[in-house]
Write a protein that holds these residues in place. Structure first.
Motif, PDB file in Angstrom:
ATOM      1  N   VAL A  85       0.834  -1.207   0.000  1.00 41.23           N
ATOM      2  CA  VAL A  85       0.000   0.000   0.000  1.00 41.23           C
ATOM      3  C   VAL A  85       0.865   1.251   0.000  1.00 41.23           C
ATOM      4  O   VAL A  85       0.508   2.263  -0.605  1.00 41.23           O
ATOM      5  CB  VAL A  85      -0.964  -0.004   1.202  1.00 41.23           C
ATOM      6  N   GLU A  86       2.015   1.187   0.674  1.00 44.74           N
ATOM      7  CA  GLU A  86       2.886   2.363   0.702  1.00 44.74           C
ATOM      8  C   GLU A  86       3.384   2.692  -0.701  1.00 44.74           C
ATOM      9  O   GLU A  86       3.456   3.871  -1.080  1.00 44.74           O
ATOM     10  CB  GLU A  86       4.062   2.134   1.649  1.00 44.74           C
ATOM     11  N   TRP A  87       3.711   1.679  -1.497  1.00 39.11           N
ATOM     12  CA  TRP A  87       4.123   1.930  -2.884  1.00 39.11           C
ATOM     13  C   TRP A  87       2.959   2.493  -3.694  1.00 39.11           C
ATOM     14  O   TRP A  87       3.120   3.439  -4.456  1.00 39.11           O
ATOM     15  CB  TRP A  87       4.626   0.638  -3.510  1.00 39.11           C
ATOM     16  N   THR A 143       2.322   6.162  -2.002  1.00 40.62           N
ATOM     17  CA  THR A 143       3.429   7.093  -1.850  1.00 40.62           C
ATOM     18  C   THR A 143       4.350   7.115  -3.050  1.00 40.62           C
ATOM     19  O   THR A 143       4.843   8.179  -3.447  1.00 40.62           O
ATOM     20  CB  THR A 143       4.237   6.752  -0.579  1.00 40.62           C
ATOM     21  N   GLY A 144       4.608   5.948  -3.640  1.00 34.68           N
ATOM     22  CA  GLY A 144       5.509   5.901  -4.782  1.00 34.68           C
ATOM     23  C   GLY A 144       6.823   6.590  -4.473  1.00 34.68           C
ATOM     24  O   GLY A 144       7.434   6.343  -3.434  1.00 34.68           O
ATOM     25  N   ARG A 145       7.232   7.498  -5.374  1.00 40.01           N
ATOM     26  CA  ARG A 145       8.465   8.261  -5.172  1.00 40.01           C
ATOM     27  C   ARG A 145       8.204   9.756  -5.130  1.00 40.01           C
ATOM     28  O   ARG A 145       9.136  10.562  -5.167  1.00 40.01           O
ATOM     29  CB  ARG A 145       9.448   7.945  -6.307  1.00 40.01           C
ATOM     30  N   TRP A 146       6.914  10.133  -5.057  1.00 43.48           N
ATOM     31  CA  TRP A 146       6.598  11.558  -5.196  1.00 43.48           C
ATOM     32  C   TRP A 146       6.676  12.318  -3.878  1.00 43.48           C
ATOM     33  O   TRP A 146       6.626  13.550  -3.868  1.00 43.48           O
ATOM     34  CB  TRP A 146       5.213  11.737  -5.815  1.00 43.48           C
ATOM     35  N   THR A 147       6.797  11.609  -2.746  1.00 43.15           N
ATOM     36  CA  THR A 147       6.865  12.276  -1.448  1.00 43.15           C
ATOM     37  C   THR A 147       7.807  11.530  -0.524  1.00 43.15           C
ATOM     38  O   THR A 147       8.005  10.317  -0.672  1.00 43.15           O
ATOM     39  CB  THR A 147       5.472  12.366  -0.804  1.00 43.15           C
ATOM     40  N   LYS A 148       8.383  12.259   0.449  1.00 46.08           N
ATOM     41  CA  LYS A 148       9.216  11.634   1.473  1.00 46.08           C
ATOM     42  C   LYS A 148       8.391  11.225   2.687  1.00 46.08           C
ATOM     43  O   LYS A 148       8.900  10.568   3.592  1.00 46.08           O
ATOM     44  CB  LYS A 148      10.330  12.596   1.904  1.00 46.08           C
ATOM     45  N   GLU A 149       7.129  11.654   2.699  1.00 44.85           N
ATOM     46  CA  GLU A 149       6.246  11.308   3.801  1.00 44.85           C
ATOM     47  C   GLU A 149       5.386  10.103   3.422  1.00 44.85           C
ATOM     48  O   GLU A 149       5.322   9.706   2.252  1.00 44.85           O
ATOM     49  CB  GLU A 149       5.353  12.497   4.140  1.00 44.85           C
ATOM     50  N   THR A 150       4.708   9.533   4.405  1.00 44.32           N
ATOM     51  CA  THR A 150       3.796   8.427   4.132  1.00 44.32           C
ATOM     52  C   THR A 150       2.417   8.979   3.842  1.00 44.32           C
ATOM     53  O   THR A 150       1.852   9.718   4.644  1.00 44.32           O
ATOM     54  CB  THR A 150       3.722   7.458   5.329  1.00 44.32           C
TER      55      THR A 150
END
Length: 353
Positions: free
Chosen positions: A278-280, A283-290
Protein backbone atom coordinates in the motif's frame (compact mmCIF):
# COMPACT_ATOMS: atom_id res chain seq x y z
CA UNK A 1 -37.30 -4.60 -10.16
CA UNK A 2 -37.59 -2.36 -13.23
CA UNK A 3 -34.37 -2.25 -15.22
CA UNK A 4 -33.19 0.30 -17.74
CA UNK A 5 -35.02 0.20 -21.08
CA UNK A 6 -35.00 2.66 -23.99
CA UNK A 7 -34.80 2.66 -27.78
CA UNK A 8 -31.22 1.43 -28.37
CA UNK A 9 -28.52 3.16 -30.31
CA UNK A 10 -26.33 1.07 -32.62
CA UNK A 11 -23.96 0.28 -29.75
CA UNK A 12 -26.83 -0.61 -27.46
CA UNK A 13 -28.28 -2.87 -30.15
CA UNK A 14 -25.01 -4.79 -30.01
CA UNK A 15 -25.43 -5.03 -26.24
CA UNK A 16 -29.00 -6.28 -26.59
CA UNK A 17 -27.85 -8.90 -29.09
CA UNK A 18 -25.38 -10.10 -26.50
CA UNK A 19 -28.17 -10.38 -23.94
CA UNK A 20 -30.35 -12.28 -26.43
CA UNK A 21 -27.51 -14.68 -27.26
CA UNK A 22 -27.04 -15.36 -23.55
CA UNK A 23 -30.75 -15.94 -23.00
CA UNK A 24 -30.66 -18.36 -25.93
CA UNK A 25 -28.27 -20.57 -23.98
CA UNK A 26 -24.74 -19.37 -24.78
CA UNK A 27 -22.47 -19.70 -21.79
CA UNK A 28 -21.74 -16.25 -20.31
CA UNK A 29 -18.22 -14.97 -19.78
CA UNK A 30 -16.80 -13.82 -16.46
CA UNK A 31 -14.48 -10.82 -16.67
CA UNK A 32 -12.87 -8.89 -13.82
CA UNK A 33 -11.62 -5.54 -15.07
CA UNK A 34 -9.12 -4.84 -12.28
CA UNK A 35 -6.93 -6.88 -9.95
CA UNK A 36 -3.54 -6.28 -8.36
CA UNK A 37 -2.81 -9.51 -6.55
CA UNK A 38 0.45 -11.01 -5.31
CA UNK A 39 0.44 -13.34 -8.29
CA UNK A 40 1.01 -17.05 -7.76
CA UNK A 41 -0.02 -20.43 -9.11
CA UNK A 42 -2.53 -20.61 -6.26
CA UNK A 43 -4.30 -17.48 -7.50
CA UNK A 44 -4.24 -18.63 -11.11
CA UNK A 45 -5.85 -21.93 -10.08
CA UNK A 46 -8.48 -20.04 -8.08
CA UNK A 47 -9.28 -18.06 -11.24
CA UNK A 48 -9.97 -21.35 -12.96
CA UNK A 49 -12.06 -22.64 -10.04
CA UNK A 50 -14.09 -19.45 -10.26
CA UNK A 51 -14.53 -19.73 -14.02
CA UNK A 52 -12.90 -16.33 -14.59
CA UNK A 53 -12.21 -15.97 -18.30
CA UNK A 54 -10.30 -12.67 -18.23
CA UNK A 55 -8.66 -10.33 -15.74
CA UNK A 56 -7.30 -6.83 -16.30
CA UNK A 57 -4.15 -6.70 -14.16
CA UNK A 58 -2.20 -3.64 -13.03
CA UNK A 59 1.40 -3.76 -14.22
CA UNK A 60 2.34 -0.17 -13.30
CA UNK A 61 1.55 2.21 -10.46
CA UNK A 62 4.50 4.61 -10.50
CA UNK A 63 6.91 2.71 -12.76
CA UNK A 64 8.66 4.48 -15.61
CA UNK A 65 8.86 2.90 -19.08
CA UNK A 66 11.89 0.70 -18.38
CA UNK A 67 10.51 -0.52 -15.07
CA UNK A 68 7.22 -1.35 -16.77
CA UNK A 69 9.06 -3.43 -19.36
CA UNK A 70 10.63 -5.38 -16.49
CA UNK A 71 7.14 -6.05 -15.13
CA UNK A 72 6.10 -7.32 -18.57
CA UNK A 73 9.14 -9.63 -18.50
CA UNK A 74 7.92 -10.99 -15.15
CA UNK A 75 4.49 -11.68 -16.65
CA UNK A 76 6.08 -13.40 -19.66
CA UNK A 77 7.77 -15.79 -17.24
CA UNK A 78 4.43 -16.49 -15.58
CA UNK A 79 2.88 -17.24 -18.97
CA UNK A 80 5.77 -19.65 -19.69
CA UNK A 81 5.46 -21.33 -16.30
CA UNK A 82 1.65 -21.72 -16.31
CA UNK A 83 0.53 -22.07 -19.96
CA UNK A 84 -2.30 -24.37 -18.89
CA UNK A 85 -3.78 -21.65 -16.64
CA UNK A 86 -3.07 -18.19 -18.11
CA UNK A 87 -1.98 -16.38 -21.28
CA UNK A 88 -1.56 -12.79 -22.44
CA UNK A 89 -4.82 -11.36 -23.79
CA UNK A 90 -4.82 -8.71 -26.52
CA UNK A 91 -8.32 -8.77 -28.04
CA UNK A 92 -11.87 -9.73 -27.18
CA UNK A 93 -11.35 -12.95 -29.10
CA UNK A 94 -8.73 -13.93 -26.52
CA UNK A 95 -11.49 -13.93 -23.89
CA UNK A 96 -13.39 -16.42 -26.05
CA UNK A 97 -10.23 -18.49 -26.52
CA UNK A 98 -9.68 -18.49 -22.77
CA UNK A 99 -13.15 -19.93 -22.16
CA UNK A 100 -12.75 -22.52 -24.92
CA UNK A 101 -9.34 -23.64 -23.65
CA UNK A 102 -10.12 -23.53 -19.93
CA UNK A 103 -7.66 -20.74 -19.14
CA UNK A 104 -7.71 -17.08 -18.06
CA UNK A 105 -6.69 -14.27 -20.42
CA UNK A 106 -4.57 -11.62 -18.69
CA UNK A 107 -4.89 -8.04 -19.97
CA UNK A 108 -2.28 -5.44 -18.99
CA UNK A 109 -3.14 -1.98 -17.67
CA UNK A 110 -1.48 1.01 -16.00
CA UNK A 111 -2.92 2.90 -13.03
CA UNK A 112 -0.77 5.91 -13.89
CA UNK A 113 0.56 7.42 -17.12
CA UNK A 114 4.11 7.11 -15.75
CA UNK A 115 5.04 4.39 -18.32
CA UNK A 116 4.76 6.98 -21.11
CA UNK A 117 6.88 9.44 -19.10
CA UNK A 118 6.70 12.75 -21.02
CA UNK A 119 6.83 11.11 -24.47
CA UNK A 120 3.62 10.72 -26.46
CA UNK A 121 5.40 8.25 -28.74
CA UNK A 122 5.45 5.74 -25.89
CA UNK A 123 1.65 5.43 -26.07
CA UNK A 124 1.93 3.31 -29.21
CA UNK A 125 5.00 1.45 -27.93
CA UNK A 126 3.20 0.42 -24.74
CA UNK A 127 0.15 -0.67 -26.72
CA UNK A 128 2.43 -2.75 -28.96
CA UNK A 129 3.89 -4.37 -25.83
CA UNK A 130 0.37 -5.40 -24.83
CA UNK A 131 -1.07 -2.65 -22.64
CA UNK A 132 -4.81 -2.15 -23.14
CA UNK A 133 -5.77 0.30 -20.35
CA UNK A 134 -4.07 3.41 -18.98
CA UNK A 135 -5.30 5.74 -16.26
CA UNK A 136 -4.63 9.40 -16.98
CA UNK A 137 -3.94 9.94 -13.25
CA UNK A 138 -3.35 8.00 -10.07
CA UNK A 139 -4.73 10.20 -7.24
CA UNK A 140 -2.35 13.12 -7.94
CA UNK A 141 -2.03 15.70 -10.69
CA UNK A 142 -0.21 14.21 -13.67
CA UNK A 143 1.02 15.67 -16.94
CA UNK A 144 -2.36 14.66 -18.40
CA UNK A 145 -5.13 15.27 -15.84
CA UNK A 146 -6.01 15.73 -12.17
CA UNK A 147 -6.27 12.98 -9.58
CA UNK A 148 -9.10 12.62 -7.09
CA UNK A 149 -6.92 13.56 -4.07
CA UNK A 150 -6.10 17.06 -5.35
CA UNK A 151 -7.92 20.07 -3.90
CA UNK A 152 -8.39 21.73 -7.32
CA UNK A 153 -9.20 20.15 -10.66
CA UNK A 154 -8.33 22.29 -13.71
CA UNK A 155 -9.22 19.40 -16.02
CA UNK A 156 -7.41 17.79 -18.93
CA UNK A 157 -4.05 19.40 -19.73
CA UNK A 158 -2.67 20.36 -23.14
CA UNK A 159 -0.62 17.16 -23.22
CA UNK A 160 -3.61 15.21 -21.97
CA UNK A 161 -5.67 16.26 -24.97
CA UNK A 162 -2.98 15.02 -27.33
CA UNK A 163 -2.49 11.75 -25.44
CA UNK A 164 -6.24 11.10 -25.54
CA UNK A 165 -6.14 11.43 -29.34
CA UNK A 166 -3.20 9.06 -29.54
CA UNK A 167 -4.79 6.53 -27.19
CA UNK A 168 -7.92 6.66 -29.35
CA UNK A 169 -5.83 6.04 -32.46
CA UNK A 170 -3.95 2.96 -31.24
CA UNK A 171 -6.67 1.38 -29.07
CA UNK A 172 -5.35 2.06 -25.57
CA UNK A 173 -8.42 2.54 -23.35
CA UNK A 174 -8.65 5.70 -21.23
CA UNK A 175 -9.28 4.74 -17.59
CA UNK A 176 -10.37 7.46 -15.12
CA UNK A 177 -10.77 5.35 -11.98
CA UNK A 178 -8.52 7.55 -9.82
CA UNK A 179 -9.25 10.86 -11.54
CA UNK A 180 -11.08 13.94 -10.28
CA UNK A 181 -14.58 14.84 -11.46
CA UNK A 182 -13.92 17.60 -14.01
CA UNK A 183 -11.02 15.71 -15.55
CA UNK A 184 -13.16 12.58 -15.94
CA UNK A 185 -16.07 14.44 -17.51
CA UNK A 186 -13.74 16.25 -19.91
CA UNK A 187 -12.00 13.00 -20.86
CA UNK A 188 -15.35 11.37 -21.64
CA UNK A 189 -16.37 14.32 -23.80
CA UNK A 190 -13.01 14.78 -25.54
CA UNK A 191 -12.40 11.14 -26.35
CA UNK A 192 -13.67 9.95 -29.72
CA UNK A 193 -13.96 6.45 -28.27
CA UNK A 194 -15.72 5.31 -25.09
CA UNK A 195 -13.69 5.52 -21.89
CA UNK A 196 -13.78 3.41 -18.76
CA UNK A 197 -13.85 3.67 -15.00
CA UNK A 198 -12.58 0.16 -14.38
CA UNK A 199 -12.94 0.04 -10.59
CA UNK A 200 -15.17 2.33 -8.52
CA UNK A 201 -18.72 2.61 -7.15
CA UNK A 202 -21.37 5.34 -7.09
CA UNK A 203 -20.61 8.11 -4.59
CA UNK A 204 -24.31 8.37 -3.71
CA UNK A 205 -24.17 4.80 -2.29
CA UNK A 206 -20.84 5.15 -0.49
CA UNK A 207 -19.28 8.65 -0.34
CA UNK A 208 -15.67 7.50 -0.59
CA UNK A 209 -13.25 9.94 -2.16
CA UNK A 210 -12.61 7.58 -5.07
CA UNK A 211 -16.25 6.75 -5.81
CA UNK A 212 -18.00 8.58 -8.64
CA UNK A 213 -20.79 11.15 -8.50
CA UNK A 214 -23.81 10.88 -10.76
CA UNK A 215 -22.68 13.58 -13.19
CA UNK A 216 -19.39 11.74 -13.70
CA UNK A 217 -21.07 8.38 -14.29
CA UNK A 218 -23.55 10.04 -16.63
CA UNK A 219 -20.78 11.62 -18.71
CA UNK A 220 -19.01 8.27 -19.09
CA UNK A 221 -22.10 6.22 -19.87
CA UNK A 222 -23.76 8.74 -22.20
CA UNK A 223 -20.58 8.64 -24.27
CA UNK A 224 -20.81 4.84 -24.49
CA UNK A 225 -18.34 4.07 -21.71
CA UNK A 226 -18.13 1.41 -19.04
CA UNK A 227 -17.78 1.30 -15.25
CA UNK A 228 -16.65 -1.68 -13.20
CA UNK A 229 -18.05 -2.08 -9.69
CA UNK A 230 -15.35 -2.33 -7.04
CA UNK A 231 -15.22 -4.84 -4.18
CA UNK A 232 -12.37 -3.09 -2.38
CA UNK A 233 -13.73 -2.55 1.16
CA UNK A 234 -12.96 1.19 1.31
CA UNK A 235 -15.29 1.62 -1.69
CA UNK A 236 -18.14 -0.39 -0.10
CA UNK A 237 -20.90 0.75 2.21
CA UNK A 238 -19.99 -0.62 5.68
CA UNK A 239 -16.57 -1.54 4.25
CA UNK A 240 -15.62 -5.16 5.10
CA UNK A 241 -19.08 -5.67 6.62
CA UNK A 242 -20.88 -4.76 3.40
CA UNK A 243 -23.56 -7.31 2.59
CA UNK A 244 -24.10 -8.96 -0.77
CA UNK A 245 -27.67 -7.62 -0.74
CA UNK A 246 -26.41 -4.05 -0.29
CA UNK A 247 -23.83 -4.40 -3.06
CA UNK A 248 -26.33 -5.88 -5.52
CA UNK A 249 -28.87 -3.21 -4.58
CA UNK A 250 -26.27 -0.60 -5.55
CA UNK A 251 -25.78 -2.37 -8.91
CA UNK A 252 -29.55 -2.42 -9.49
CA UNK A 253 -29.87 1.30 -8.74
CA UNK A 254 -27.00 2.14 -11.11
CA UNK A 255 -28.52 -0.02 -13.86
CA UNK A 256 -31.86 1.74 -13.45
CA UNK A 257 -30.26 5.19 -13.58
CA UNK A 258 -27.68 4.74 -16.34
CA UNK A 259 -28.33 1.49 -18.21
CA UNK A 260 -27.38 -2.08 -17.43
CA UNK A 261 -25.25 -2.28 -20.59
CA UNK A 262 -22.67 0.15 -19.16
CA UNK A 263 -21.58 -1.84 -16.12
CA UNK A 264 -19.44 -4.79 -15.13
CA UNK A 265 -17.11 -5.92 -12.36
CA UNK A 266 -13.73 -4.36 -11.56
CA UNK A 267 -13.10 -5.93 -8.17
CA UNK A 268 -9.82 -4.15 -7.29
CA UNK A 269 -8.86 -7.40 -5.56
CA UNK A 270 -5.41 -7.14 -3.97
CA UNK A 271 -5.20 -10.74 -2.84
CA UNK A 272 -2.23 -11.91 -0.73
CA UNK A 273 -0.46 -8.56 -0.96
CA UNK A 274 1.56 -7.50 2.11
CA UNK A 275 0.53 -4.23 3.71
CA UNK A 276 3.84 -2.72 2.61
CA UNK A 277 2.53 -2.69 -0.97
CA UNK A 278 0.00 0.00 0.00
CA UNK A 279 2.89 2.36 0.70
CA UNK A 280 4.12 1.93 -2.88
CA UNK A 281 0.61 2.42 -4.22
CA UNK A 282 -0.03 5.59 -2.20
CA UNK A 283 3.43 7.09 -1.85
CA UNK A 284 5.51 5.90 -4.78
CA UNK A 285 8.47 8.26 -5.17
CA UNK A 286 6.60 11.56 -5.20
CA UNK A 287 6.86 12.28 -1.45
CA UNK A 288 9.22 11.63 1.47
CA UNK A 289 6.25 11.31 3.80
CA UNK A 290 3.80 8.43 4.13
CA UNK A 291 0.54 9.07 2.31
CA UNK A 292 -2.03 7.14 4.33
CA UNK A 293 -4.64 7.32 1.60
CA UNK A 294 -8.37 6.83 1.62
CA UNK A 295 -10.07 5.21 4.59
CA UNK A 296 -6.99 5.03 6.82
CA UNK A 297 -6.03 7.37 9.64
CA UNK A 298 -2.89 5.42 10.54
CA UNK A 299 -0.36 3.35 8.61
CA UNK A 300 -1.94 1.97 5.45
CA UNK A 301 -2.96 -1.65 5.13
CA UNK A 302 -5.34 -3.87 3.24
CA UNK A 303 -8.74 -4.34 4.95
CA UNK A 304 -10.30 -7.82 4.90
CA UNK A 305 -12.60 -8.64 1.99
CA UNK A 306 -16.31 -9.15 2.71
CA UNK A 307 -16.97 -12.86 3.38
CA UNK A 308 -19.05 -13.31 0.22
CA UNK A 309 -16.14 -12.19 -2.00
CA UNK A 310 -12.82 -13.44 -0.66
CA UNK A 311 -11.13 -14.26 -3.98
CA UNK A 312 -11.69 -15.38 -7.57
CA UNK A 313 -13.67 -18.45 -6.49
CA UNK A 314 -16.57 -16.27 -5.30
CA UNK A 315 -17.86 -14.73 -8.54
CA UNK A 316 -20.79 -17.14 -8.45
CA UNK A 317 -21.94 -15.45 -5.23
CA UNK A 318 -22.27 -12.14 -7.05
CA UNK A 319 -24.21 -13.78 -9.87
CA UNK A 320 -26.64 -15.29 -7.39
CA UNK A 321 -27.03 -11.97 -5.59
CA UNK A 322 -27.82 -10.19 -8.85
CA UNK A 323 -30.51 -12.72 -9.72
CA UNK A 324 -32.05 -12.31 -6.29
CA UNK A 325 -32.26 -8.56 -6.99
CA UNK A 326 -34.35 -9.20 -10.09
CA UNK A 327 -31.83 -9.33 -12.92
CA UNK A 328 -32.65 -12.04 -15.43
CA UNK A 329 -30.03 -14.45 -16.78
CA UNK A 330 -29.09 -12.23 -19.72
CA UNK A 331 -28.71 -9.10 -17.61
CA UNK A 332 -26.70 -10.98 -15.02
CA UNK A 333 -24.41 -12.34 -17.72
CA UNK A 334 -23.99 -8.84 -19.15
CA UNK A 335 -22.91 -7.48 -15.77
CA UNK A 336 -20.57 -10.41 -15.05
CA UNK A 337 -18.65 -10.12 -18.30
CA UNK A 338 -20.55 -9.79 -21.55
CA UNK A 339 -20.60 -5.97 -21.35
CA UNK A 340 -16.83 -5.87 -20.88
CA UNK A 341 -16.36 -8.33 -23.74
CA UNK A 342 -18.33 -6.08 -26.09
CA UNK A 343 -16.22 -3.12 -24.92
CA UNK A 344 -12.99 -5.08 -25.54
CA UNK A 345 -14.14 -6.01 -29.04
CA UNK A 346 -14.86 -2.39 -29.94
CA UNK A 347 -11.95 -0.59 -28.29
CA UNK A 348 -8.75 -2.64 -28.26
CA UNK A 349 -8.02 -2.16 -31.97
CA UNK A 350 -6.85 0.91 -33.89
CA UNK A 351 -9.30 3.77 -34.28
CA UNK A 352 -9.73 6.28 -37.07
CA UNK A 353 -6.49 7.50 -38.58
Amino acid sequence: MPLYRQIPSDGEQDANMTLQDTRAGARPHRIDCLQYANWSEKIFRQMREGGVDAVHVTIAYHENFHETVLNIEAWNRRFEQHPDLIFHGLTGDDVRLARESGRTAIFFGFQNPSPIEDDIGLVEINHTLGARFMQLTYNNQSLLATGCYEAEDPGITRMGRQVIKEMNRVGLVIDMSHSADRSTIEAADLSERPIAITHANPHRWQPALRNKRDDVIRAVTENGGMMGFSLYPHHLKDKSDCTLDSFCGMVADAADRFGVEHFGIGSDLCQDQPDSIVEWMRTGRWTKETDYGEGSATAPGFPPQPPWFRDNRDFASIEQGLREKGFDDGETAALMGENWLRFFDQNFGPGAK
